[in-house]
Design a protein around this motif. Structure first.
Motif, PDB file in Angstrom:
ATOM      1  N   GLY A 331       0.833  -1.115  -0.018  1.00 24.64           N
ATOM      2  CA  GLY A 331       0.130  -0.031   0.023  1.00 24.64           C
ATOM      3  C   GLY A 331       0.851   1.231   0.199  1.00 24.64           C
ATOM      4  N   ARG A 332       1.852   1.204   0.657  1.00 26.12           N
ATOM      5  CA  ARG A 332       2.843   2.486   0.783  1.00 26.12           C
ATOM      6  C   ARG A 332       3.384   2.569  -0.688  1.00 26.12           C
ATOM      7  NH1 ARG A 332       3.966   0.057   5.752  1.00 26.12           N
ATOM      8  NH2 ARG A 332       3.141   1.503   7.657  1.00 26.12           N
ATOM      9  N   ILE A 333       3.915   1.488  -1.112  1.00 25.12           N
ATOM     10  CA  ILE A 333       4.419   1.471  -2.522  1.00 25.12           C
ATOM     11  C   ILE A 333       3.494   2.226  -3.748  1.00 25.12           C
ATOM     12  CG2 ILE A 333       5.597   0.370  -4.571  1.00 25.12           C
ATOM     13  CD1 ILE A 333       6.529  -1.753  -2.276  1.00 25.12           C
ATOM     14  N   LEU A 334       2.248   1.622  -3.405  1.00 29.47           N
ATOM     15  CA  LEU A 334       1.096   2.270  -4.382  1.00 29.47           C
ATOM     16  C   LEU A 334       0.872   3.495  -4.052  1.00 29.47           C
ATOM     17  CD1 LEU A 334      -1.004   1.353  -6.518  1.00 29.47           C
ATOM     18  CD2 LEU A 334      -2.638   0.682  -4.768  1.00 29.47           C
ATOM     19  N   MET A 335       0.924   4.006  -2.864  1.00 22.76           N
ATOM     20  CA  MET A 335       0.720   5.519  -2.719  1.00 22.76           C
ATOM     21  C   MET A 335       1.743   6.258  -3.159  1.00 22.76           C
ATOM     22  SD  MET A 335      -0.812   5.967   1.258  1.00 22.76           S
ATOM     23  CE  MET A 335      -0.283   7.910   1.134  1.00 22.76           C
ATOM     24  N   VAL A 336       3.005   5.721  -3.117  1.00 26.98           N
ATOM     25  CA  VAL A 336       4.010   6.646  -3.814  1.00 26.98           C
ATOM     26  C   VAL A 336       4.026   6.579  -5.262  1.00 26.98           C
ATOM     27  CG1 VAL A 336       6.658   6.552  -4.231  1.00 26.98           C
ATOM     28  CG2 VAL A 336       5.705   6.182  -1.985  1.00 26.98           C
ATOM     29  N   LEU A 337       3.626   5.544  -5.789  1.00 26.75           N
ATOM     30  CA  LEU A 337       3.362   5.478  -7.335  1.00 26.75           C
ATOM     31  C   LEU A 337       2.306   6.466  -7.694  1.00 26.75           C
ATOM     32  CD1 LEU A 337       3.665   1.772  -8.018  1.00 26.75           C
ATOM     33  CD2 LEU A 337       5.469   3.626  -8.555  1.00 26.75           C
ATOM     34  N   ILE A 338       1.185   6.516  -7.044  1.00 27.22           N
ATOM     35  CA  ILE A 338      -0.089   7.344  -7.286  1.00 27.22           C
ATOM     36  C   ILE A 338       0.535   8.581  -7.361  1.00 27.22           C
ATOM     37  CG2 ILE A 338      -2.399   8.122  -6.630  1.00 27.22           C
ATOM     38  CD1 ILE A 338      -2.876   5.142  -5.952  1.00 27.22           C
ATOM     39  N   THR A 339       0.976   9.114  -6.322  1.00 28.89           N
ATOM     40  CA  THR A 339       1.488  10.669  -5.906  1.00 28.89           C
ATOM     41  C   THR A 339       2.373  10.999  -7.137  1.00 28.89           C
ATOM     42  OG1 THR A 339       1.204  10.263  -3.668  1.00 28.89           O
ATOM     43  CG2 THR A 339       2.330  12.091  -4.368  1.00 28.89           C
ATOM     44  N   ALA A 340       3.549   9.849  -7.493  1.00 26.48           N
ATOM     45  CA  ALA A 340       4.428  10.213  -8.475  1.00 26.48           C
ATOM     46  C   ALA A 340       3.654  10.541  -9.793  1.00 26.48           C
ATOM     47  CB  ALA A 340       5.262   9.135  -8.688  1.00 26.48           C
TER      48      ALA A 340
END
Length: 815
Positions: A331-340
């Protein structure tokens, strides 16, 4: 020699001729008078027509220079407004043209040759009307030409916008991958240009506008803090996560996700908008810097919104509040990708603005867009490759569902392939819509889920908001569920009203266009021959609600304040209250329908259809309705009366226009159609008053003196406190039967509703008094005569029956 008299005559004639010639020469030299100016409605409308013609000519010049979608959209709206003015002008001539045609019909055609001449005044009036009609027709023709020109220009703007959008998406750029050094040099030059622009502006701010800069930042921070602190205190229970709740309900999780995203993003947006407005108000921004800061603030707001939305849905720090079962680490990785992805899209917008300010070459612009779109596609493909989902039973990590994974791969490959093929405009458009529209759609979906969860049965009961409302207003569970339904409707309307305009703006529609659509829908739009206006309908509903509420208030005031003081009977009060209610409802309906813009005369067809239906299938309903009106008018019985009809008796509880509610003495409610009372007989024990007679029958033995019994009964009747003295009680010696002497006590009561109590008390008193006096109340007696000659046969029959019964019992015991 000419005589003097003749000489004088010739002189006079010559003088006259000379004067006449002078007059003729003067008349020949004088120019013809100008035609009379236009009068009447043509003169009134001429300035407006000329003004609209000038506007359309100006718009035609602007169209040649318009090269952006926003300019074309504004031009189209202006042209539509001018066309509407022309239509209004044309409509304004219609009444006068109708009057002229009507008057010309009355005057008739001019008389034919050989007919008697008409009066000169008639000829002059016909000529005047014909001239005025010709002037109006000429002006209408001119107006129609301008209207056609405006409509053609509107079509040209539509075509131009469509062509501009198509060119943006379909235009192909030849990408030369060997121009790396040229792109690097252009990028360095752009950096130096922007450095000079920003540095010069900053020196100006530090030298002259630093106080205005600090004031703008201070006021913006105050506005954001007020919204943040006030929102937490008033709406904090909606979006602040409670760490003490281990398993929050789905509604609570939805509400927290939706409101946390909205409130936090709104705080940032308020800070950025307020800062920009104050900077612009204090003249701190130059046009180039204003464009750059405007785009920078927009990007910051969008990136923060996407990040807050991802955090609210995934919630890696508090897994019990997540909406989707995504494991914390993925989930943290997915949040980083979405924000990127949001950040890359925002940087692409900023780069486009920098290109315009610095005048960057096409090669650098293409290189930036190529890099941004390819990177965006790679980030989406990385999201598709994750294994973020957590199994509910085992807790194992698993990938996205197959359909969603393929969809993510597809939307990730589209901008990459389009950019590499040279379709930079298409690639940018797709990548931007994926991020921004995706965030808006997900937010709207959360709002719809929240509305649906709120409308579920007993949904609000388990929430803090529901418990607070229930405690504050003392609502029961049913009322709280109804409040949940209303809240669900409000949330749906709010989500649609907020989300749809944002999506339309992102798809290229202009705010001015949407405002015009909203005004057109609100003020009225045509469906066939029917004009529908949402504002009129809303006003009609509001007026109906207000007048209906006033009617209910007036009913209560009339009943409790006026009629109660007049000590009117409850039945009279109910009839008046019901009549006032129906009258007020009818008036409120007529006012609401009229305010909504519905022509009452157009309901004639509906009324005709209803009358046909009444003639066939609604006879019983209409009969009951008319019977109800008759009952309310004639009042053969009223609420509170004790009636009997069709073998049923009870107390009238409510009289409606269709049926009457009667409550029996067994507390059973009977709904009886009103026509049954009109067509049948009805007994009313309390028609004019509650005075009535109660008859109590008593039987005594033949051994008792009847006069003594009569005296005792009269004494008991006169001694009861509820028995009226006038009319006086009466005891009738009604009959002498085989076993008893029949008496009947007849007493009158002021209120027949007490008859049961009075009869019980009198009978108890009778039993006690007869026991004291030794008066016997015998049972019915019969004389049985037995003939001896039949005694032996009877004994034998009884003996046989006893013997058979004993034999049957013996067999049962043996078995």
């Amino acid at each position: 020699m000419i005589p003097s008299s003749v000489r004088q005559i010739l002189l006079a004639i010559s003088t006259v001729l000379i004067l006449a010639g002078a007059v003729n020469s003067t008349a020949a030299q004088t120019p013809a008078p100008a035609p009379a100016p236009a009068t009447g409605i043509v003169a009134e409308q001429r300035p407006a027509i000329d003004a609209v013609k000038k506007q359309i000519a100006d718009y035609a010049q602007q169209m040649e220079k318009a090269d952006t979608d926003a300019a074309l959209a504004d031009l189209r709206l202006n042209l539509e407004a001018s066309a509407k003015k022309l239509l209004d002008i044309g409509v304004s001539f219609r009444p006068r043209v109708t009057e002229i045609n009507s008057r010309l019909d009355q005057l008739g055609p001019p008389p034919a040759q050989g007919q008697p001449p008409e009066a000169q005044i008639v000829t002059d009036e016909r000529a005047k009307l014909t001239t005025e009609k010709a002037e109006i027709n000429a002006v209408l023709g001119e107006t129609e030409d301008q209207l056609i020109a405006a409509n053609r220009m509107i079509e040209r703007t539509v075509d131009a916008r469509r062509e501009l959008f198509t060119n943006t998406l379909s235009q192909r750029v030849n990408i030369n991958y060997s121009l790396g050094s040229e792109v690097a040099d252009a990028y360095g030059q752009e950096i130096r240009t922007m450095n000079q622009v920003v540095t010069s502006w900053w020196r100006f701010v530090v030298s002259f506008k630093w106080q205005s800069m600090l004031a703008a930042a201070f006021f913006a921070a105050i506005a954001a803090l007020v919204l943040l602190i006030g929102g937490q205190r008033t709406l904090g229970h909606l979006y602040l996560r409670d760490a003490t709740i281990e398993s929050p309900s789905y509604l609570s999780r939805l509400a927290v996700a939706f409101w946390s995203t909205l409130m936090r993003s709104l705080t940032v947006v308020v800070f950025l908008v307020t800062t920009y407005l104050f900077l612009n108000y204090f003249n701190v921004l130059r046009p180039d810097i204003a464009a750059l800061i405007y785009m920078l603030f927009c990007v910051i707001g969008i990136v923060y919104f996407v990040h807050a939305l991802a955090q609210a849905v995934i919630c890696p720090g508090a897994p019990n509040w997540r909406l989707v079962r995504i494991a914390p680490r993925p989930g943290r990785i997915l949040m980083v990708l979405i924000t990127a992805t949001a950040t890359i899209t925002g940087l692409d917008y900023i780069a486009d603005t920098v290109n315009q300010i610095a005048g960057s070459p096409l090669s650098l612009t293409v290189a930036k867009s190529l890099f941004a779109t390819v990177l965006m596609g790679l980030l989406i493909i990385a999201m598709a490759s994750l294994r973020p989902l957590e199994d509910e039973e085992t807790g194992n990590i698993k990938p996205w569902p197959r359909a969603m994974r393929l969809f993510l791969y597809a939307i990730g490959l589209v901008p990459i392939v389009a950019a590499l093929l040279g379709y930079i405009g298409l690639a940018r458009f797709v990548s931007q819509q994926i991020v921004i529209n995706g965030a808006v759609v997900v937010t709207m979906y959360l709002g719809f889920l929240t509305a649906r969860a709120v409308s579920d049965e007993n949904a609000l009961t388990g929430t803090k908001l529901g418990r607070a409302v229930q405690t504050r207003f003392g609502l029961d569970e049913t009322a709280l569920d109804q409040l949940g339904l209303v809240l669900s409707i409000v949330i749906n309307i709010f989500v649609v009203a907020l989300g749809i305009p944002i999506i339309l703006l992102l798809w290229g529609f202009q705010w001015s266009e949407m405002s015009a659509w909203f005004v057109a829908i609100a003020t009225g739009f045509q469906i066939g021959s029917v004009n529908i206006s949402l504002v009129s309908i809303a006003i009609g509903v509001l007026l109906f609600a207000l007048f209906y509420g006033f009617t209910r208030w007036f009913q209560g005031w009339l009943d409790n304040r006026v009629m109660a003081r007049g000590r009117l009977d409850s039945g009279v009060r109910n009839s008046i209250r019901t009549a006032v209610g129906y009258l007020g409802l009818g008036i409120a309906g007529v006012i609401g329908i009229s305010a909504a813009g519905i022509n009452l005369s157009s309901l004639a067809l509906v009324a005709g259809g209803l009358s046909l239906g009444i003639g066939f299938g609604m006879q019983a309903i209409v009969s009951n309705f008319v019977s109800g009106l008759i009952l309310l008018a004639e009042r053969p019985f009223k609420v509170g009366d004790w009636i009997e009809t069709g073998g049923v008796g009870g107390i009238v509880k409510k009289i409606s226009v269709r049926a009457t509610e009667v409550e029996t003495f067994q507390r059973q409610s009977l709904i009886i159609p009103n026509s049954s009372f009109i067509n049948g007989s009805v007994g009313n024990w309390t028609h004019r008053n509650k005075l009535g007679r109660v008859d109590i029958p008593i039987g005594v033995s033949h051994k008792v003196d009847p006069r003594r019994v009569h005296a005792i009964l009269m004494e008991i009747a006169r001694g009861h406190p509820l028995v009226l003295k006038n009319p006086e009680p009466f005891v009738a010696f009604s009959a002498i039967s085989e076993s008893v002497m029949q008496f009947e006590m007849r007493v009158h009561l002021a209120d027949l509703s007490n008859s049961g109590t009075v009869q019980n008390e009198i009978r108890f008193t009778l039993i006690d008094r007869f026991a004291e006096e030794g008066i016997e109340i015998p049972y019915p007696q019969r004389d049985v005569n037995l003939h001896l000659e039949d005694a032996e046969s009877i004994v034998e029959m009884l003996t046989d029956r006893v013997r058979d019964k004993l034999a049957g019992e013996t067999k049962k015991i043996k078995h």
